[in-house]
Design an enzyme around this catalytic site. Structure first.
Site, PDB file in Angstrom:
ATOM      1  N   THR A  70      38.052  38.618  43.103  1.00  0.00           N
ATOM      2  CA  THR A  70      38.373  38.443  41.943  1.00  0.00           C
ATOM      3  C   THR A  70      39.146  36.970  41.597  1.00  0.00           C
ATOM      4  O   THR A  70      39.714  36.256  42.542  1.00  0.00           O
ATOM      5  CB  THR A  70      39.788  39.145  41.790  1.00  0.00           C
ATOM      6  OG1 THR A  70      39.447  40.763  42.026  1.00  0.00           O
ATOM      7  CG2 THR A  70      40.698  39.193  40.407  1.00  0.00           C
ATOM      8  N   ASP A  86      43.338  46.524  38.980  1.00  0.00           N
ATOM      9  CA  ASP A  86      44.770  46.165  38.339  1.00  0.00           C
ATOM     10  C   ASP A  86      44.329  44.742  37.407  1.00  0.00           C
ATOM     11  O   ASP A  86      45.167  44.592  36.603  1.00  0.00           O
ATOM     12  CB  ASP A  86      45.553  45.189  39.748  1.00  0.00           C
ATOM     13  CG  ASP A  86      44.417  44.180  40.282  1.00  0.00           C
ATOM     14  OD1 ASP A  86      43.535  44.676  40.974  1.00  0.00           O
ATOM     15  OD2 ASP A  86      44.907  43.380  40.273  1.00  0.00           O
TER      16      ASP A  86
HETATM   17  N1  GLY Z   1      41.600  43.197  42.242  1.00  0.00           N
HETATM   18  C1  GLY Z   1      40.475  43.604  41.660  1.00  0.00           C
HETATM   19  C2  GLY Z   1      40.297  45.215  41.702  1.00  0.00           C
HETATM   20  O1  GLY Z   1      40.591  45.930  42.647  1.00  0.00           O
HETATM   21  O2  GLY Z   1      39.722  45.497  40.834  1.00  0.00           O
END
Ligand code: GLY
Length: 264
Positions: free
Chosen positions: A132, A163
């Site tokens: 990410t 998230d």
């Molecule tokens: N942090 C990225 C996801 O879990 O979608």
């Protein structure tokens, strides 16, 4: 480095923190090595579904999109939601309709798929692999902003939202406290509402670095997942922490800069 330069150029010229975050994230989405934009992980159906958010610390408004399949740079669409919509989060079909209304071009969903990700998907050999991307910024007017963009987890169930694009989890910005962007296992980050928790600690008087370390300690104590965050407080102080095996990040202030784990 390119992302840092792109964001810094905006700030140096007196531009807004939201634009600096958006521009830095566009650069990261266009870089296939990360799990955002082109090169994102594929879901169970072999498709890319993207989530992104941009938040303005002056107004506490965010603009977010989730599960979009035809937008090359979802952070651009998040910016449009932030500024041109009364809403804070649009999903799937509705988000893409909004993109069309706002004149944002569709890409071919296949253009988001790289050979590397197609091979990982076909061989079912992918290890948990986060990537990410995010940015935080403070501009000359004292406005904080943050943004986060992701392709989510490998083999995720279609429609799964992590998230990243959820306000308070993958991203938070408040001019009275700090700007935060998170990375890591989405379901675990959501449990501790990581970005808002970090911001609240700063608002309560914790220094930026101590707040970053405290939320990662909390996440490790209360969940089985790993994660990380970048944090910038309203005075321009930086905090970073992670429980993942590594986290590449870079920062620049008027007087200092640093690069960590960026690779060649
Ligand atoms: N942090 C990225 C996801 O879990 O979608």
């Amino acid at each position: 480095m390119r992302a840092l330069d792109r964001g810094w150029d905006i700030l140096k010229g007196g531009g807004p923190a939201v634009t600096a975050c958006e521009q830095a994230i566009i650069e990261l989405e266009d870089e296939p090595i990360f799990d955002a934009g082109v090169g994102s992980h594929l879901n169970r159906e072999g498709k890319v579904q993207l989530d992104a958010i941009l938040m303005d610390g002056a107004t506490l408004k965010s603009g977010a999109v989730v599960a979009v399949e035809r937008i090359r740079n979802p952070i651009r669409l998040a910016r449009l939601v932030l500024e041109k919509s009364e809403h804070m989060l649009l999903a799937g079909y509705g988000a893409e309709q909004f993109a069309l209304e706002q004149g944002l071009e569709f890409c071919n969903p296949e253009d988001l798929i790289t050979e590397r990700e197609a091979e990982i998907w076909s061989s079912r050999s992918g290890a948990a692999n986060f990537g990410t991307v995010g940015a935080v910024a403070l501009d000359v007017n004292g406005n904080l902003a943050s943004g986060t963009s992701t392709g989510g987890t490998l083999y995720k169930y279609p429609g799964r939202v992590g998230d990243s694009a959820l306000i308070g989890c993958g991203c938070y910005a408040d001019n009275e406290s700090s700007a935060v962007s998170s990375t890591g296992h989405g379901e675990s980050i959501m449990k501790v509402v990581l970005a808002k928790t970090a911001s609240d600690l700063v608002a309560a008087g914790k220094p930026a670095q101590a707040a970053a370390e405290a939320v990662i300690a909390l996440m490790s104590r209360r969940t089985a997942g790993r994660g990380g965050l970048i944090l910038l407080d309203r005075h321009g102080r930086v905090g970073t922490a992670f429980s993942t095996s590594n986290m590449a990040y870079a920062y620049r202030t008027a007087t200092a800069s640093g690069l960590f784990d960026i690779g060649p």
